[in-house]
Write an enzyme that holds these catalytic residues in place. Structure first.
Site, PDB file in Angstrom:
ATOM      1  N   ASP A 129      -4.704  -0.918  -5.853  1.00 21.75           N
ATOM      2  CA  ASP A 129      -5.080  -1.358  -4.510  1.00 21.75           C
ATOM      3  C   ASP A 129      -6.544  -1.819  -4.448  1.00 21.75           C
ATOM      4  OD1 ASP A 129      -5.596  -1.657  -1.830  1.00 21.75           O
ATOM      5  OD2 ASP A 129      -4.614   0.191  -1.220  1.00 21.75           O
ATOM      6  N   SER A 148      -8.499  -1.361  -1.148  1.00 20.72           N
ATOM      7  CA  SER A 148      -9.095  -0.030  -0.992  1.00 20.72           C
ATOM      8  C   SER A 148     -10.326   0.135  -1.876  1.00 20.72           C
ATOM      9  CB  SER A 148      -8.088   1.064  -1.353  1.00 20.72           C
ATOM     10  OG  SER A 148      -7.150   1.193  -0.330  1.00 20.72           O
ATOM     11  N   TYR A 174      -1.127   1.166  10.046  1.00 21.22           N
ATOM     12  CA  TYR A 174      -2.293   0.420  10.536  1.00 21.22           C
ATOM     13  C   TYR A 174      -2.444   0.578  12.050  1.00 21.22           C
ATOM     14  CZ  TYR A 174      -2.713  -1.959   6.055  1.00 21.22           C
ATOM     15  OH  TYR A 174      -2.906  -2.236   4.732  1.00 21.22           O
ATOM     16  N   ARG A 234       0.857  -1.208   0.000  1.00 22.31           N
ATOM     17  CA  ARG A 234       0.000   0.000   0.000  1.00 22.31           C
ATOM     18  C   ARG A 234       0.884   1.245   0.000  1.00 22.31           C
ATOM     19  NH1 ARG A 234      -5.248  -1.478   3.529  1.00 22.31           N
ATOM     20  NH2 ARG A 234      -6.441  -0.520   1.880  1.00 22.31           N
ATOM     21  N   GLN A 276      -1.306   2.808  -5.502  1.00 19.71           N
ATOM     22  CA  GLN A 276      -2.693   3.118  -5.105  1.00 19.71           C
ATOM     23  C   GLN A 276      -3.712   2.700  -6.159  1.00 19.71           C
ATOM     24  OE1 GLN A 276      -3.121   7.199  -3.885  1.00 19.71           O
ATOM     25  NE2 GLN A 276      -2.363   6.775  -1.843  1.00 19.71           N
TER      26      GLN A 276
HETATM   27  P1  NAD Z   1      -8.478  -1.596   7.961  1.00 18.85           P
HETATM   28  O1  NAD Z   1      -9.597  -2.150   7.149  1.00 18.85           O
HETATM   29  O2  NAD Z   1      -7.319  -2.486   8.293  1.00 18.85           O
HETATM   30  O3  NAD Z   1      -9.113  -1.055   9.357  1.00 18.85           O
HETATM   31  C1  NAD Z   1     -10.186  -0.156   9.374  1.00 18.85           C
HETATM   32  C2  NAD Z   1      -9.961   0.878  10.447  1.00 18.85           C
HETATM   33  O4  NAD Z   1     -10.177   0.324  11.741  1.00 18.85           O
HETATM   34  C3  NAD Z   1      -8.561   1.482  10.471  1.00 18.85           C
HETATM   35  O5  NAD Z   1      -8.644   2.862  10.206  1.00 18.85           O
HETATM   36  C4  NAD Z   1      -8.072   1.193  11.890  1.00 18.85           C
HETATM   37  O6  NAD Z   1      -7.268   2.221  12.397  1.00 18.85           O
HETATM   38  C5  NAD Z   1      -9.366   1.055  12.639  1.00 18.85           C
HETATM   39  N1  NAD Z   1      -9.300   0.380  13.945  1.00 18.85           N
HETATM   40  C6  NAD Z   1      -8.608  -0.743  14.282  1.00 18.85           C
HETATM   41  N2  NAD Z   1      -8.822  -1.048  15.583  1.00 18.85           N
HETATM   42  C7  NAD Z   1      -9.655  -0.105  16.090  1.00 18.85           C
HETATM   43  C8  NAD Z   1     -10.237   0.122  17.373  1.00 18.85           C
HETATM   44  N3  NAD Z   1     -10.000  -0.681  18.406  1.00 18.85           N
HETATM   45  N4  NAD Z   1     -11.076   1.181  17.507  1.00 18.85           N
HETATM   46  C9  NAD Z   1     -11.328   2.016  16.470  1.00 18.85           C
HETATM   47  N5  NAD Z   1     -10.818   1.851  15.231  1.00 18.85           N
HETATM   48  C10 NAD Z   1      -9.976   0.800  15.044  1.00 18.85           C
HETATM   49  O7  NAD Z   1      -7.932  -0.246   7.381  1.00 18.85           O
HETATM   50  P2  NAD Z   1      -7.801   0.255   5.875  1.00 18.85           P
HETATM   51  O8  NAD Z   1      -9.025   0.953   5.505  1.00 18.85           O
HETATM   52  O9  NAD Z   1      -7.377  -0.883   5.035  1.00 18.85           O
HETATM   53  O10 NAD Z   1      -6.636   1.348   5.986  1.00 18.85           O
HETATM   54  C11 NAD Z   1      -5.612   1.221   6.937  1.00 18.85           C
HETATM   55  C12 NAD Z   1      -4.428   2.098   6.625  1.00 18.85           C
HETATM   56  O11 NAD Z   1      -3.895   1.889   5.328  1.00 18.85           O
HETATM   57  C13 NAD Z   1      -4.726   3.577   6.694  1.00 18.85           C
HETATM   58  O12 NAD Z   1      -3.601   4.219   7.272  1.00 18.85           O
HETATM   59  C14 NAD Z   1      -4.839   3.994   5.295  1.00 18.85           C
HETATM   60  O13 NAD Z   1      -4.603   5.372   5.097  1.00 18.85           O
HETATM   61  C15 NAD Z   1      -3.747   3.158   4.703  1.00 18.85           C
HETATM   62  N6  NAD Z   1      -3.938   3.011   3.265  1.00 18.85           N
HETATM   63  C16 NAD Z   1      -2.915   3.365   2.433  1.00 18.85           C
HETATM   64  C17 NAD Z   1      -3.088   3.239   1.059  1.00 18.85           C
HETATM   65  C18 NAD Z   1      -2.004   3.594   0.093  1.00 18.85           C
HETATM   66  O14 NAD Z   1      -1.163   4.418   0.382  1.00 18.85           O
HETATM   67  N7  NAD Z   1      -1.989   2.958  -1.067  1.00 18.85           N
HETATM   68  C19 NAD Z   1      -4.271   2.769   0.561  1.00 18.85           C
HETATM   69  C20 NAD Z   1      -5.283   2.425   1.445  1.00 18.85           C
HETATM   70  C21 NAD Z   1      -5.097   2.529   2.817  1.00 18.85           C
END
Ligand code: NAD
Length: 376
Positions: free
Chosen positions: A129, A132, A225, A121, A126
């Site tokens: 992905d 996402s 994460y 990621r 992106q």
């Molecule tokens: P995910 O599906 O793994 O998790 C969903 C959300 O749940 C996350 O925001 C996490 O912080 C939250 N979470 C976990 N435990 C929790 C708790 N106890 N209470 C409240 N919230 C909680 O997450 P995701 O949507 O796949 O994205 C995770 C990370 O990856 C983010 O930092 C996002 O910006 C990053 N990301 C980067 C790229 C990229 O650069 N290509 C693309 C997508 C996501």
């Protein structure tokens, strides 16, 4: 002979998506590939065979036996892998640690496999992905599910029959799915509050016009994460959350920690404190759910609260989810196709890190360790 790119009809229960939509199929054709479509592969996503003018429509046995590269959405079964020619390439979601027997079949058939969920990621990747793109679909649909199951309007309505207050929607977990749920609930006119353990999300939540709930618990993990909370942190989080949850009309939970079961954030006692007619949409149901009472795949009522635990939500918006997934595949595979030939550049970290099996070996180290650990 051109490289043959096969698209099967997805066999998993309830799966309506297809790996390639007609536009992306044509793009691959222009790159010199011969696209082969299993009969009715796109039908459930509302892409009839006739919508793919440049693809050859084949029966099931042919689409597997004649594949140089196969692209798919859901993980394959052992029988599906066994139908591929030895040394073929397979790209899609695998969730490899859940099915060692599929991994064994991939090794046995010497399949070169790439897992979409393993694409790093990083900014450059992106557009590839799929985690996402599909999470964004799920977040959008979760807000609609909440609105649909609720006995209340989302927007404020001023009518001759009186003024209705807007619904209060709380979103827990402001990752890709959570942010899309927030944006959708806002567009429907709800008042939205959101919470996440990663502090970076505060600004993102506020930029969508929602209020960030600061519960005083932060848990940044590796690679952007979240990490798992300690028992003390869990207790503090639940105590702070209960008061807000009690006022919610709709609660959408999306919290996840990579490689772990969904964190249980909403105990039964908190559900009992919710308003009559309140709705919980637990998008984490696939990993067991964020609510203690969620029954994955079911909609239940606990007291006066509706708890919905949907599975494979992106499949419910199959046409657009397929289009987005197909674009991810196109962006991932294009750099590997040069002059109509399939030539992965193994020095490219996106390609190297997303490779699951190659030449009969599991090359993704964490998967290899998980599976060999299971076997010993
Ligand atoms: P995910 O599906 O793994 O998790 C969903 C959300 O749940 C996350 O925001 C996490 O912080 C939250 N979470 C976990 N435990 C929790 C708790 N106890 N209470 C409240 N919230 C909680 O997450 P995701 O949507 O796949 O994205 C995770 C990370 O990856 C983010 O930092 C996002 O910006 C990053 N990301 C980067 C790229 C990229 O650069 N290509 C693309 C997508 C996501």
């Amino acid at each position: 002979m051109p490289v043959r790119l096969s698209v099967p009809k997805e066999g998993a229960d309830g799966e309506r998506r297809v790996a390639l939509d007609p536009t992306v199929a044509t793009r691959f054709g222009k790159m010199g590939l011969s696209v082969q479509l299993e009969k009715d592969a796109g039908a459930a996503a509302r892409f009839p065979d006739a919508a793919y003018p440049d693809a050859q429509v084949l029966d099931t046995a042919e689409v597997y036996a004649q594949a140089d590269i196969m692209v798919r959405v859901a993980p394959p079964t052992v029988a599906e892998v066994e139908q591929l020619p030895e040394g073929a390439t397979l790209v899609g979601f695998f969730h490899a640690h859940r099915s060692p027997e599929v991994m064994a079949a991939l090794q046995h058939r010497k399949i070169l496999s790439f897992a979409m969920e393993l694409i790093p990621r990083i900014s450059r990747a992106q557009s590839m992905d799929a985690l996402s793109s599909q999470a964004a679909v799920a977040g959008y649909k979760a807000a609609l599910m909440g609105a649909d199951l609720s006995c209340r309007f989302f927007p404020m309505l001023t009518t001759a029959a009186g003024t209705i207050r807007p619904s209060k929607v709380i979103v827990i977990g402001a990752g890709v799915a959570g942010l899309q749920a927030i944006a959708t609930a806002r567009r429907l006119g709800a008042m939205v509050e959101a919470y996440d353990v990663r502090s970076a999300t505060k600004e993102q939540v506020e930029s969508l016009g929602a209020k960030f709930l600061d519960l005083g618990v932060k848990a940044e993990g590796e690679g952007g994460y979240a990490r798992e909370l300690t028992e003390d942190e869990k207790k503090q989080q639940q105590e702070a959350l209960a008061g807000f949850i009690a006022k919610a009309d709709v609660l959408i939970t999306t919290a996840a920690i990579p490689g772990r079961p969904s964190p249980k954030l909403i105990p039964a006692g908190m559900v009992r404190g919710m308003k009559s007619g309140a709705v919980i949409v637990d998008l984490a149901a696939e990993g067991g759910g964020n609510c203690e009472l969620t029954e994955p795949g079911k909609t239940i009522e606990h007291g006066d609260v509706i708890i919905h635990g949907p599975l494979n939500v992106p499949s419910q918006v199959a046409l657009h989810a397929s289009e987005m997934y197909a674009k991810n595949l196109l962006n991932f595979l294009s750099p590997m196709i040069r002059d109509g030939e399939f030539k992965p550049d193994w020095d490219d970290e996106v390609i190297a890190k997303s490779c699951l099996t190659r030449d009969g070996e599991i090359v993704h180290a964490p998967t290899r360790e998980a599976i060999q650990g299971d076997a010993s």
